[in-house]
Enzyme design. Structure first.
Site, PDB file in Angstrom:
ATOM      1  N   HIS A  18       0.814  -1.211   0.000  1.00 18.69           N
ATOM      2  CA  HIS A  18       0.000   0.000   0.000  1.00 18.69           C
ATOM      3  C   HIS A  18       0.850   1.264   0.000  1.00 18.69           C
ATOM      4  CE1 HIS A  18      -3.487  -2.568   1.722  1.00 18.69           C
ATOM      5  NE2 HIS A  18      -3.453  -2.597   0.404  1.00 18.69           N
ATOM      6  N   HIS A  41      -8.155  -7.894  -7.296  1.00 12.65           N
ATOM      7  CA  HIS A  41      -8.556  -8.782  -6.198  1.00 12.65           C
ATOM      8  C   HIS A  41      -8.819  -7.895  -4.979  1.00 12.65           C
ATOM      9  CE1 HIS A  41      -6.325 -11.402  -8.986  1.00 12.65           C
ATOM     10  NE2 HIS A  41      -6.961 -12.420  -8.464  1.00 12.65           N
ATOM     11  N   SER A 102      -6.715  -2.036  -0.336  1.00 10.22           N
ATOM     12  CA  SER A 102      -6.239  -1.244  -1.473  1.00 10.22           C
ATOM     13  C   SER A 102      -7.333  -0.427  -2.159  1.00 10.22           C
ATOM     14  CB  SER A 102      -5.508  -2.135  -2.469  1.00 10.22           C
ATOM     15  OG  SER A 102      -6.189  -3.334  -2.706  1.00 10.22           O
ATOM     16  N   GLU A 120     -13.919  -8.225  -7.416  1.00 13.87           N
ATOM     17  CA  GLU A 120     -13.830  -9.263  -6.391  1.00 13.87           C
ATOM     18  C   GLU A 120     -14.718 -10.436  -6.798  1.00 13.87           C
ATOM     19  OE1 GLU A 120     -12.988 -11.716  -3.581  1.00 13.87           O
ATOM     20  OE2 GLU A 120     -11.884  -9.806  -3.744  1.00 13.87           O
ATOM     21  N   GLY A 146     -10.602 -11.733 -10.878  1.00 17.69           N
ATOM     22  CA  GLY A 146      -9.560 -10.762 -11.174  1.00 17.69           C
ATOM     23  C   GLY A 146      -8.651 -11.145 -12.323  1.00 17.69           C
ATOM     24  N   ASP A 166      -3.201  -8.599  -7.364  1.00 17.95           N
ATOM     25  CA  ASP A 166      -2.835  -9.011  -6.005  1.00 17.95           C
ATOM     26  C   ASP A 166      -3.550 -10.311  -5.643  1.00 17.95           C
ATOM     27  OD1 ASP A 166      -2.113  -9.064  -3.344  1.00 17.95           O
ATOM     28  OD2 ASP A 166      -3.563  -7.542  -2.743  1.00 17.95           O
TER      29      ASP A 166
END
Length: 280
Positions: A18, A41, A102, A120, A146, A166
């Site tokens: 992050h 994700h 995020s 998601e 994703g 991610d």
């Protein structure tokens, strides 16, 4: 489908990831034209650190908990301020009550002309994510795997932006899927900035992954890693980020941020690594 980030929210991997995402978003804000952040994700967006899941692992205490309590050198503190300002919005008396994932971190940094797409797959987590952004005209949530993002969501109409890939790394073959996703994504959006997250756990797999990327023909790749304890094969000890099209300021910024994070979060054997995998 079983992975739940609540167990790991705010840990050392989140802090590293992050911090870098925030620096890239801040760079994109240097121009007046809008940009898009795409999170492949996204999870639920916000994680209650008092929940039984977060308390069970307590990973946030070794991550964001330590960072918020640390006295950072002034140059690193200045670079980390945008990220930590978003985190502190969820603190009481300096103690984090929740941790922004995020998508919420990115949303907290956007201007009115910028946009967010958060994807998601997990049904329950997506429902929570979608509810969190209900009525927010700058954010779009998609109930989407994703891994389909490179083929279905690129390029965005803004033509500038960053994609965070991610994955949870809960099944075999995620390193290969990352390579394939990056190949497809760069083909569809050559000018986009891409961040690929991976765990530091299996040394041989990681080094094979890096060598494959170095020989991939994809230009302008940087590899950054941070670990907070002595590396031990088979045990999670940190994480890495592959950054494609990194802003020109990012390398010197990382040389300031990474040592400060290692000092704030690290135990014996902590360290960092920064290298160019392929030239511009």
């Amino acid at each position: 489908m079983n992975y739940r980030h609540i167990y790991h929210a705010g840990n050392i991997a989140d802090v590293f990831k992050h911090a870098v995402l925030a620096r890239i978003v801040e760079y994109l804000k240097r121009k007046d034209t809008g940009f898009r952040v795409i999170d492949t994700h996204a999870g639920t967006g916000l994680y209650d650190l008092s929940s039984s899941e977060a308390q069970k692992t307590g990973e946030w205490r070794e991550g964001i908990g330590k960072l918020l309590a640390a006295e950072l050198p002034d140059p690193a503190a200045a670079l980390l301020k945008p990220y930590l300002d978003v985190v502190r919005a969820h603190c009481t008396e300096g103690v984090p009550l929740a941790y922004p994932g995020s998508p919420l971190l990115a949303r907290g940094l956007l201007r009115k002309q910028d946009r967010l797409t958060a994807c998601e797959l997990h049904p329950q987590d997506f429902a929570t994510l979608a509810e969190r952004f209900t009525g927010d005209w700058q954010a779009k949530t998609l109930h989407l795997d994703g891994w389909l993002v490179p083929g279905s969501q690129l390029p965005p109409k803004e033509k500038r932006g960053v994609v965070l890939i991610d994955p949870p790394f809960e099944i075999e073959g995620e390193f290969l899927r990352l390579e394939q996703a990056l190949q497809k994504a760069t083909g569809r959006w050559p000018g986009g900035i891409f961040i690929l997250w991976y765990p530091l756990k299996n040394t041989a797999q990681v080094e094979d992954f890096l060598q494959n990327l170095a020989k991939s023909g994809i230009s302008d790749l940087v590899n950054a890693q941070m670990w907070a304890r002595e590396p031990m094969d088979g045990m999670f000890h940190g994480s890495g980020l592959i950054i494609r099209n990194p802003p020109f300021v990012l390398r010197p910024e990382l040389k300031t941020i990474l040592p400060a994070l290692v000092e704030a979060l690290g135990m014996q054997g902590a360290g960092w690594r920064l290298e160019t995998l392929t030239a511009e």
